[in-house]
Design a protein around this motif. Structure first.
Motif, mmCIF file in Angstrom:
data_model
loop_
_atom_site.group_PDB
_atom_site.id
_atom_site.type_symbol
_atom_site.label_atom_id
_atom_site.label_comp_id
_atom_site.label_asym_id
_atom_site.label_seq_id
_atom_site.Cartn_x
_atom_site.Cartn_y
_atom_site.Cartn_z
ATOM 1 N N LYS A 61 41.765 39.848 56.596
ATOM 2 C CA LYS A 61 41.083 38.712 57.233
ATOM 3 C C LYS A 61 39.580 38.941 57.396
ATOM 4 N N ALA A 62 39.131 40.145 57.177
ATOM 5 C CA ALA A 62 37.714 40.465 57.359
ATOM 6 C C ALA A 62 36.917 39.973 56.148
ATOM 7 N N LYS A 63 36.327 38.811 56.281
ATOM 8 C CA LYS A 63 35.553 38.212 55.192
ATOM 9 C C LYS A 63 34.044 38.383 55.388
ATOM 10 N N PHE A 64 33.639 38.585 56.648
ATOM 11 C CA PHE A 64 32.219 38.713 56.978
ATOM 12 C C PHE A 64 32.035 39.829 57.998
ATOM 13 N N LEU A 121 26.549 39.520 57.184
ATOM 14 C CA LEU A 121 26.679 39.686 55.741
ATOM 15 C C LEU A 121 28.073 39.277 55.322
ATOM 16 N N ARG A 122 28.193 38.868 54.069
ATOM 17 C CA ARG A 122 29.520 38.724 53.496
ATOM 18 C C ARG A 122 30.100 40.122 53.289
ATOM 19 N N ARG A 175 30.998 43.471 64.236
ATOM 20 C CA ARG A 175 32.250 42.721 64.331
ATOM 21 C C ARG A 175 32.693 42.276 62.939
ATOM 22 N N LEU A 176 33.929 42.553 62.591
ATOM 23 C CA LEU A 176 34.508 42.078 61.340
ATOM 24 C C LEU A 176 35.214 40.764 61.643
ATOM 25 N N GLU A 223 36.510 36.572 60.275
ATOM 26 C CA GLU A 223 37.049 35.782 59.177
ATOM 27 C C GLU A 223 36.105 34.667 58.748
ATOM 28 N N LYS A 224 35.358 34.114 59.710
ATOM 29 C CA LYS A 224 34.468 32.994 59.413
ATOM 30 C C LYS A 224 33.013 33.454 59.410
ATOM 31 N N GLN A 225 32.214 32.767 58.602
ATOM 32 C CA GLN A 225 30.803 33.129 58.484
ATOM 33 C C GLN A 225 30.105 33.024 59.838
ATOM 34 N N PRO A 226 29.476 34.107 60.296
ATOM 35 C CA PRO A 226 28.770 34.057 61.580
ATOM 36 C C PRO A 226 27.426 33.345 61.453
ATOM 37 N N PHE A 227 26.915 32.897 62.589
ATOM 38 C CA PHE A 227 25.586 32.296 62.628
ATOM 39 C C PHE A 227 24.584 33.354 63.052
ATOM 40 N N SER A 228 23.570 33.578 62.227
ATOM 41 C CA SER A 228 22.547 34.541 62.577
ATOM 42 C C SER A 228 21.522 33.890 63.504
#
Length: 298
Positions: A147-150, A177-178, A226-227, A229-234
């Motif tokens: 589940k770790a995508k980002f 990062l991706r 933090r690993l 699943e969804k793209q984080p907001f920087s």
């Protein structure tokens, strides 16, 4: 890529840069916030290109580190406000072995020196010898799940830091990062620079370095990873979404909304030079973005 004569490091300076830094420190030319604290490291020949190093007088005094202030001189001037005692980095999220590491743990990982280009989104650049270890080596220890995508990076938040008394950004500073970017061999967790431990103004005691992206992607003074699943907001995406995208790869063909990115000014030089695609790391990283519209995913 063929290098011109002025791009090649003077051999004597290259071999003696640690002595050079120590002599500047002893003479008081680097100021007290830079403490000569030598690290035990090796030189990986794969990351020792013969590039002209930026004079440490520039690289250690001209910084963006908004936690310590907004002017380029503020990080050096306010460096003593950053307390790095008993520093810990928490890794959590989508992983089988969430772990809290202290700096002794991280420094036990094999440290190596890598000379990287560094390009700021503002149009200035430098070439510096970082010391650290691949981020992939650290992430493998916590065993990311499928589940770790980002990967999200969270920097220090401390009321004693003068820049954080103002809501310039939504503190703490966050970047991301991706997963394949994070695991790329070039992605470095840096613990030192110019043969010594990181000074506070450069993101002590540990920071990220992603050399093919604009410098603000390389988070400083990291306390949590933090690993997710969804793209984080920087932080800069939240502050100015029209100007700063998630990827922020160095691309001379895509201008910042307020200035061109076609050229850059190396620190210590009055003259500009052409900006290289992916900051000169196109052969290594272009495959990560195959099929992507780099103007859309900026």
């Amino acid at each position: 890529m063929k290098l011109t004569e002025n791009q090649v490091t003077d051999q004597n300076l290259y071999l003696n840069r640690r002595q050079f830094v120590k002599s500047l420190t002893a003479a008081g030319l680097l100021g007290t916030p830079f403490i000569a604290n030598a690290l035990d490291f090796s030189k990986n020949p794969d990351y020792q290109p013969r590039l002209k190093l930026t004079d440490p007088e520039h690289a250690l005094h001209y910084n963006n580190f908004y936690e310590l202030g907004t002017s380029k001189e503020d990080p050096f001037r306010n460096a003593d406000k950053l307390n790095t005692d008993n520093w810990k980095v928490v890794i959590e999220g989508e992983c089988s072995k969430p772990t809290t590491f202290d700096m002794d743990d991280l420094l036990k990982l094999e440290q190596e020196e890598r000379i990287y280009r560094f390009r700021c989104v503002e149009g200035w650049s430098m070439v510096v010898p970082w010391i650290g270890f691949p981020l992939a080596k650290l992430l493998k220890q916590v065993q990311p799940t499928s589940k770790a995508k980002f990967v999200e990076f969270v920097s220090i938040e401390d009321s004693n830091l003068p820049g954080q008394r103002f809501r310039i950004l939504d503190w703490p500073y966050r970047e991301g990062l991706r997963m394949d970017e994070a695991m790329h061999p070039l992605t470095l967790m840096a613990t030192g620079i110019y043969g010594e431990a990181l000074p506070n103004q450069n993101g002590a005691p540990i920071r990220l370095v992603v050399p093919w992206k604009y410098g603000f992607k390389s988070s400083k003074s990291i306390v949590k990873i933090r690993l997710v699943e969804k793209q984080p907001f920087s932080s800069w995406m939240v502050a100015t979404p029209s100007e700063y995208g998630f990827y922020s790869n160095v691309n001379p063909n895509v201008s910042h909304p307020r200035w061109s990115q076609a050229k850059e000014r190396p620190l210590g030089s009055f003259f500009k030079q052409k900006t290289l695609m992916f900051n000169g790391y196109e052969n290594e990283v272009a495959g990560l973005y195959k099929g992507m519209d780099l103007k859309k995913y900026f």
